[in-house]
Design an enzyme around this catalytic site. Structure first.
Site, mmCIF file in Angstrom:
data_model
loop_
_atom_site.group_PDB
_atom_site.id
_atom_site.type_symbol
_atom_site.label_atom_id
_atom_site.label_comp_id
_atom_site.label_asym_id
_atom_site.label_seq_id
_atom_site.Cartn_x
_atom_site.Cartn_y
_atom_site.Cartn_z
ATOM 1 N N CYS A 1 0.821 -1.217 0.000
ATOM 2 C CA CYS A 1 0.000 0.000 0.000
ATOM 3 C C CYS A 1 0.853 1.264 0.000
ATOM 4 O O CYS A 1 0.329 2.359 -0.160
ATOM 5 C CB CYS A 1 -0.917 0.004 1.216
ATOM 6 S SG CYS A 1 -1.858 -1.503 1.383
ATOM 7 N N HIS B 1 -3.132 6.828 3.569
ATOM 8 C CA HIS B 1 -3.617 5.584 2.967
ATOM 9 C C HIS B 1 -4.984 5.252 3.581
ATOM 10 O O HIS B 1 -5.165 5.316 4.796
ATOM 11 C CB HIS B 1 -2.603 4.468 3.251
ATOM 12 C CG HIS B 1 -3.082 3.117 2.874
ATOM 13 N ND1 HIS B 1 -3.723 2.868 1.682
ATOM 14 C CD2 HIS B 1 -3.035 1.926 3.531
ATOM 15 C CE1 HIS B 1 -4.053 1.590 1.626
ATOM 16 N NE2 HIS B 1 -3.651 1.001 2.736
ATOM 17 N N ASN C 1 -10.193 -0.359 1.120
ATOM 18 C CA ASN C 1 -8.735 -0.266 0.987
ATOM 19 C C ASN C 1 -8.348 -0.771 -0.404
ATOM 20 O O ASN C 1 -8.491 -1.951 -0.700
ATOM 21 C CB ASN C 1 -8.109 -1.126 2.093
ATOM 22 C CG ASN C 1 -6.594 -1.146 2.049
ATOM 23 O OD1 ASN C 1 -5.976 -0.680 1.085
ATOM 24 N ND2 ASN C 1 -5.987 -1.686 3.091
HETATM 25 O O1 UT7 Z 1 -3.343 -1.531 3.852
HETATM 26 C C1 UT7 Z 1 -2.840 -2.095 5.012
HETATM 27 C C2 UT7 Z 1 -3.626 -3.301 5.256
HETATM 28 N N1 UT7 Z 1 -4.419 -3.515 6.355
HETATM 29 C C3 UT7 Z 1 -4.846 -2.701 7.339
HETATM 30 O O2 UT7 Z 1 -4.560 -1.555 7.449
HETATM 31 C C4 UT7 Z 1 -5.721 -3.342 8.351
HETATM 32 C C5 UT7 Z 1 -5.363 -2.979 9.756
HETATM 33 N N2 UT7 Z 1 -6.277 -3.596 10.698
HETATM 34 C C6 UT7 Z 1 -7.552 -3.232 10.856
HETATM 35 O O3 UT7 Z 1 -8.039 -2.343 10.180
HETATM 36 C C7 UT7 Z 1 -8.369 -3.928 11.929
HETATM 37 O O4 UT7 Z 1 -7.518 -4.701 12.736
HETATM 38 C C8 UT7 Z 1 -9.507 -4.814 11.366
HETATM 39 C C9 UT7 Z 1 -10.583 -3.948 10.741
HETATM 40 C C10 UT7 Z 1 -8.964 -5.796 10.341
HETATM 41 C C11 UT7 Z 1 -10.154 -5.614 12.491
HETATM 42 O O5 UT7 Z 1 -10.658 -4.756 13.476
HETATM 43 P P1 UT7 Z 1 -10.381 -5.034 15.041
HETATM 44 O O6 UT7 Z 1 -11.093 -4.000 15.787
HETATM 45 O O7 UT7 Z 1 -8.879 -5.130 15.174
HETATM 46 O O8 UT7 Z 1 -11.108 -6.402 15.238
HETATM 47 P P2 UT7 Z 1 -10.527 -7.817 15.715
HETATM 48 O O9 UT7 Z 1 -9.672 -8.392 14.637
HETATM 49 O O10 UT7 Z 1 -9.904 -7.640 17.055
HETATM 50 O O11 UT7 Z 1 -11.820 -8.682 15.817
HETATM 51 C C12 UT7 Z 1 -12.831 -8.410 16.763
HETATM 52 C C13 UT7 Z 1 -13.965 -9.415 16.578
HETATM 53 C C14 UT7 Z 1 -13.500 -10.870 16.520
HETATM 54 O O12 UT7 Z 1 -14.465 -11.637 17.186
HETATM 55 P P3 UT7 Z 1 -14.161 -12.183 18.680
HETATM 56 O O13 UT7 Z 1 -12.921 -13.014 18.539
HETATM 57 O O14 UT7 Z 1 -13.939 -10.940 19.495
HETATM 58 O O15 UT7 Z 1 -15.391 -12.936 18.995
HETATM 59 C C15 UT7 Z 1 -13.581 -11.193 15.041
HETATM 60 O O16 UT7 Z 1 -13.815 -12.551 14.781
HETATM 61 O O17 UT7 Z 1 -14.647 -9.158 15.339
HETATM 62 C C16 UT7 Z 1 -14.759 -10.374 14.599
HETATM 63 N N3 UT7 Z 1 -14.753 -10.046 13.176
HETATM 64 C C17 UT7 Z 1 -15.866 -9.750 12.495
HETATM 65 N N4 UT7 Z 1 -17.153 -9.667 12.853
HETATM 66 C C18 UT7 Z 1 -18.047 -9.327 11.912
HETATM 67 C C19 UT7 Z 1 -13.677 -9.970 12.348
HETATM 68 N N5 UT7 Z 1 -14.104 -9.617 11.110
HETATM 69 C C20 UT7 Z 1 -15.447 -9.485 11.186
HETATM 70 C C21 UT7 Z 1 -16.429 -9.125 10.235
HETATM 71 N N6 UT7 Z 1 -17.722 -9.045 10.642
HETATM 72 N N7 UT7 Z 1 -16.136 -8.820 8.955
#
Ligand code: UT7
Length: 329
Positions: free
Chosen positions: A115, A254, A284
């Site tokens: 990115c 970004h 993204n």
């Molecule tokens: O270009 C560079 C590339 N990437 C990035 O910049 C991404 C950077 N990371 C992020 O933006 C965030 O970490 C995410 C958006 C990917 C995830 O957000 P988060 O607040 O860090 O959530 P998490 O991974 O801690 O997940 C929280 C919960 C989990 O459930 P449990 O384990 O707490 O029960 C996940 O399983 O949310 C769940 N979850 C979802 N729920 C509904 C993960 N994805 C989803 C989804 N819909 N799509």
């Protein structure tokens, strides 16, 4: 040879027409519009149609940028396509584009910095122009991430989209490129990758069955890295360019996640009205996200002549990069 000035002469974009909303994604994986918007700020993204590729989106963006800059294909000295989803591993998509545009005098190569790719590309272009080697360089960030997305993985499939953005950089009177700061930390490479399809794990029945040709991401790790890297890199580029952060007119980060952007802006003490965001509509788009955002900021009248624009990218590698440009109007 005296140092020349480099600046952006014109911009263009290439976007697929198909819009995929969060509501539609609710039918594909166990997710909700509420979760996606609340955690990321994304509402919809564009998805390439059959036959649309990084090349076709790039060509669309390039033709508009060339028209807006008044530079013809014959006047291009170099074409850089920043992408992690080239049409093929080789030849370079930039070479395919050189042929479609009939840019007969142009060298061409692809640049793979995740990115951060567009920021890396602008920086390279500026070096060639400032040292007098080239006059006009076409820099593109383009992706069809939908093609490497696992549509059964809710952790990743809600985040990404397709698109392209292009800039023609050329020799200008005023100083159009103030500075850059690029960096990498390969120890975090595992946090965001497509494991197979390269020389280490070539495509095989196993790699396909194990879904190793898709994006794999540890979102939490990338999140932590992103907030720190963005703030640190932005501070460094401001220092190197002798420009105070408060004198930045527009911050174009970004477009990965609204929470990453807001916390980086807070660390940098950049007020919300100086932060440009359009991730709500595109998700993204990796290397394409900054040039699409810059284009829209320009179209919306958010950039005026002499404005200083800070652009910061971060992503796979891990890598990051910042540039400060002055809008030459
Ligand atoms: O270009 C560079 C590339 N990437 C990035 O910049 C991404 C950077 N990371 C992020 O933006 C965030 O970490 C995410 C958006 C990917 C995830 O957000 P988060 O607040 O860090 O959530 P998490 O991974 O801690 O997940 C929280 C919960 C989990 O459930 P449990 O384990 O707490 O029960 C996940 O399983 O949310 C769940 N979850 C979802 N729920 C509904 C993960 N994805 C989803 C989804 N819909 N799509």
């Amino acid at each position: 040879m005296s140092k020349k000035n480099a600046g952006i002469l014109g911009l263009g974009i290439g976007l697929p027409e198909r819009v995929l909303t969060n509501k539609e994604l609710e039918k594909v994986v166990a997710t909700s519009d509420e979760w996606i918007s609340g955690r990321t700020g994304i509402k919809e993204r564009r998805i390439a149609a059959d036959g649309e590729t990084t090349l076709t989106l790039s060509e669309k963006a390039a033709r508009e940028a060339m028209e807006n800059s008044g530079i013809s294909a014959a006047e291009l000295d170099l074409i850089i396509v920043a992408t992690v989803t080239p049409d093929m591993i080789f030849p370079a998509t930039a070479c395919l584009l050189q042929d479609s545009l009939k840019a007969e005098s142009a060298a061409a190569f692809d640049l793979e910095a995740g990115c951060s790719g567009f920021v890396y590309g602008l920086t390279l272009a500026a070096q060639f122009i400032e040292n007098g080697a080239y006059r006009n360089v076409l820099v593109i960030g383009a992706e069809v991430l939908s093609r490497i997305t696992d549509w059964e993985d809710r952790n990743t499939c809600v985040l990404f989209g397709d698109g392209a953005g292009a800039a023609v950089m050329g020799t200008v009177e005023e100083k159009g490129f103030w500075g850059f700061e690029l960096g990498s930390d390969g120890s975090g490479g595992d946090f965001l990758k497509m494991p197979a399809g390269g020389g280490a794990k070539p495509a095989s029945r196993n790699t396909v069955e194990e879904k190793l040709h898709y994006i794999k991401m540890d979102g939490n790790q990338v999140f932590k890295f992103a907030v720190k890297a963005m703030a640190r890199s932005a501070k460094k580029v401001a220092e190197k360019s002798n420009i105070a952060i408060e004198d930045i007119d527009l911050f174009i980060p970004h477009q990965a996640n609204i929470r990453i952007i807001e916390s980086a802006a807070k660390r940098l003490k950049i007020p919300p009205e100086k932060v440009f965001m359009n991730l709500e509509y595109y998700g993204n788009t990796s290397a394409a996200s900054i040039p699409i955002a810059l284009y829209e900021a320009w179209k919306e009248g958010r950039v005026k002549k002499s404005d200083r624009i800070l652009m910061v990218g971060f992503g796979a590698g891990l890598s990051w990069g910042s540039v400060i440009i002055e809008w030459i109007g």
